[in-house]
Design a protein around this motif. Structure first.
Motif, PDB file in Angstrom:
ATOM      1  N   UNK A 144       0.825  -1.216   0.000  1.00  0.00           N
ATOM      2  CA  UNK A 144       0.000   0.000   0.000  1.00  0.00           C
ATOM      3  C   UNK A 144       0.855   1.260   0.000  1.00  0.00           C
ATOM      4  N   UNK A 145       2.102   1.161   0.526  1.00  0.00           N
ATOM      5  CA  UNK A 145       3.006   2.309   0.525  1.00  0.00           C
ATOM      6  C   UNK A 145       3.729   2.483  -0.796  1.00  0.00           C
ATOM      7  N   UNK A 146       3.529   1.551  -1.754  1.00  0.00           N
ATOM      8  CA  UNK A 146       4.121   1.701  -3.080  1.00  0.00           C
ATOM      9  C   UNK A 146       5.199   0.702  -3.417  1.00  0.00           C
ATOM     10  N   UNK A 147       5.568  -0.177  -2.486  1.00  0.00           N
ATOM     11  CA  UNK A 147       6.602  -1.174  -2.761  1.00  0.00           C
ATOM     12  C   UNK A 147       5.938  -2.396  -3.382  1.00  0.00           C
ATOM     13  N   UNK A 148       5.790  -2.399  -4.691  1.00  0.00           N
ATOM     14  CA  UNK A 148       5.091  -3.486  -5.367  1.00  0.00           C
ATOM     15  C   UNK A 148       5.952  -4.730  -5.530  1.00  0.00           C
ATOM     16  N   UNK A 149       7.229  -4.656  -5.181  1.00  0.00           N
ATOM     17  CA  UNK A 149       8.090  -5.842  -5.222  1.00  0.00           C
ATOM     18  C   UNK A 149       7.963  -6.682  -3.958  1.00  0.00           C
ATOM     19  N   UNK A 175      12.201   7.440  -1.157  1.00  0.00           N
ATOM     20  CA  UNK A 175      11.774   7.447   0.241  1.00  0.00           C
ATOM     21  C   UNK A 175      11.481   6.080   0.800  1.00  0.00           C
ATOM     22  N   UNK A 176      11.050   5.114  -0.062  1.00  0.00           N
ATOM     23  CA  UNK A 176      10.740   3.795   0.457  1.00  0.00           C
ATOM     24  C   UNK A 176      11.979   2.916   0.562  1.00  0.00           C
TER      25      UNK A 176
END
Length: 424
Positions: free
Chosen positions: A174-179, A420-421
């Motif tokens: 959900x924070x954008x880390x699709x890996x 940032x992630x």
């Protein structure tokens, strides 16, 4: 006043431990009660049979005029009154009662002249047997409950640990880390897969599908932007050859808008890849804010409450502030103010404020409301460049009206190429 329970009371492990404890206690109590009742009935039955047998022998001796055996007598002292009344009514019965400080099994029957013939049998050994059984039940139940609770807690902890790992991966996605993936070993075993493994497999499948769709969308955006670039270049050159006039100005204005849109799409596609590199340098925010205002054509008031020097990427920071100022002029109302207060830069206008969806979820490309002109790309690019800078961009509507964008620069610069992630 409403009291909120502690957070630990809502965990699955604690709830399961409480449930196991209650069920074990209830089961131990039920089994203990059944054993107690069964053994007590058997022990009391044997003592009763023994007392009635002695009462029969005593009655024969009494009727024959022989001497009564020890423990037998007519209306002996200590005979329970209820048993005496039962014998006086012509009935036989038994009762356990204290006699001379010891438990005694009494058996009584009718004698002549309304008296009672009674026999007392020592019940101490049977009472000790029952007490010992009760203690054995209690002391065996305690370690059994503790062992069951420990084993149950360990089993549940393994499940909750896997659930927590799945939840952490879901938050990363959900924070954008699709890996991010769960990679639960049991999810590969389709035959013996449990519920947690099924959830992990579903989450991994959803993440892979979502990642594939987003990558496809990003490739499509980049391909469209690249394909448009060549014909737009030719169209721009052709527009320059048109004779002066109002139609020519309209054509050149639309061509310029298309070129701007294409460049914005290319920039978004580069930001989506996550491979942007920072070119760090020390910048004075007050001077940088004034350069941005001059580049956007003026009309913006610059307020430097507290100047600061930060290490950042000047080009990207100017791009973010330029888009915020341009958006304030395009969709808000004057006066537009750009304020610098240390590492915090605020852009504010006096318009109708940001739409609710933008304040809640951030800018979304190609979405506008209220008949506003534009494609929603300016703020999307500003947010993307902000993430590359490692900064934080927040949108809000102040209580006294208008719209406010707050950019907070990091105190320490991020590593080259880092997002940032934490991905590269």
């Amino acid at each position: 006043m409403r009291l909120t329970p502690p957070r630990w009371t809502g965990t699955l492990a604690v709830k399961t431990a409480v449930f196991i404890t209650v069920m074990c206690c209830a089961l131990a109590a039920l089994l203990g009660a059944l054993v107690h009742v069964s053994v007590t009935n058997q022990t009391v039955g044997q003592a009763r049979d023994q007392a009635l047998s002695r009462l029969t022998d005593a009655a024969r001796a009494y009727q024959a005029g022989d001497t009564l055996m020890p423990g037998a007598g007519i209306d002996p002292p200590g005979l329970p009154p209820a048993l005496r009344e039962l014998a006086a009514d012509g009935e036989r019965g038994t009762m356990v009662a204290e006699h001379r400080g010891r438990p005694t099994m009494w058996a009584a029957g009718p004698a002549d002249d309304g008296r009672a013939l009674a026999v007392a049998v020592d019940y101490s050994q049977q009472a000790r047997t029952i007490d010992g059984l009760d203690r054995a039940i209690v002391w065996s139940a305690v370690p059994a409950i503790g062992t069951t609770l420990l084993l149950g807690f360990l089993a549940v902890t393994r499940v909750t640990r896997r659930l927590h790992a799945t939840a952490r991966v879901a938050r990363r996605i959900s924070a954008g880390d699709l890996d991010a993936r769960v990679h639960d070993d049991r999810s590969r075993d389709t035959g013996g897969r449990d519920e947690v493994a099924a959830v992990a497999a579903a989450l991994d499948s959803m993440a892979a599908s979502l990642q594939g769709k987003l990558l496809s969308e990003q490739r499509f955006t980049a391909d469209v932007a690249h394909e448009l670039r060549t014909p737009l270049t030719g169209l721009h050159a052709a527009a320059e050859l048109l004779p002066p006039g109002r139609p020519t100005e309209l054509v050149r204005d639309r061509v310029a808008a298309l070129r701007t849109l294409t460049e914005d799409l290319l920039e978004i596609s580069r930001l989506d890849t996550g491979r942007e590199r920072l070119e760090l340098g020390t910048e004075e925010l007050g001077a940088l804010a004034r350069r941005v205002v001059r580049a956007t054509g003026g009309g913006t008031e610059v307020r430097v409450v507290r100047d600061a020097r930060v290490e950042t990427d000047r080009r990207r920071l100017e791009r973010v502030l330029g888009n915020l100022v341009a958006n304030a002029h395009r969709h808000g109302r004057p006066p537009v103010t750009l304020s610098v207060n240390g590492p915090v830069i605020t852009v504010r206008d006096r318009g109708d404020g940001y739409p609710g969806y933008l304040v809640a979820h951030g800018p979304q490309r190609f979405r506008t409301e209220g008949g506003a002109k534009g494609h929603g790309l300016g703020l999307t690019i500003a947010l993307g460049q902000t993430e590359v800078l490692g900064a934080r961009l927040e949108f809000g509507n102040p209580p006294d009206g208008g719209a406010e964008a707050r950019l907070t620069l990091p105190q320490r610069p991020p590593a080259q190429g880092a997002r940032p992630d934490g991905s590269m």
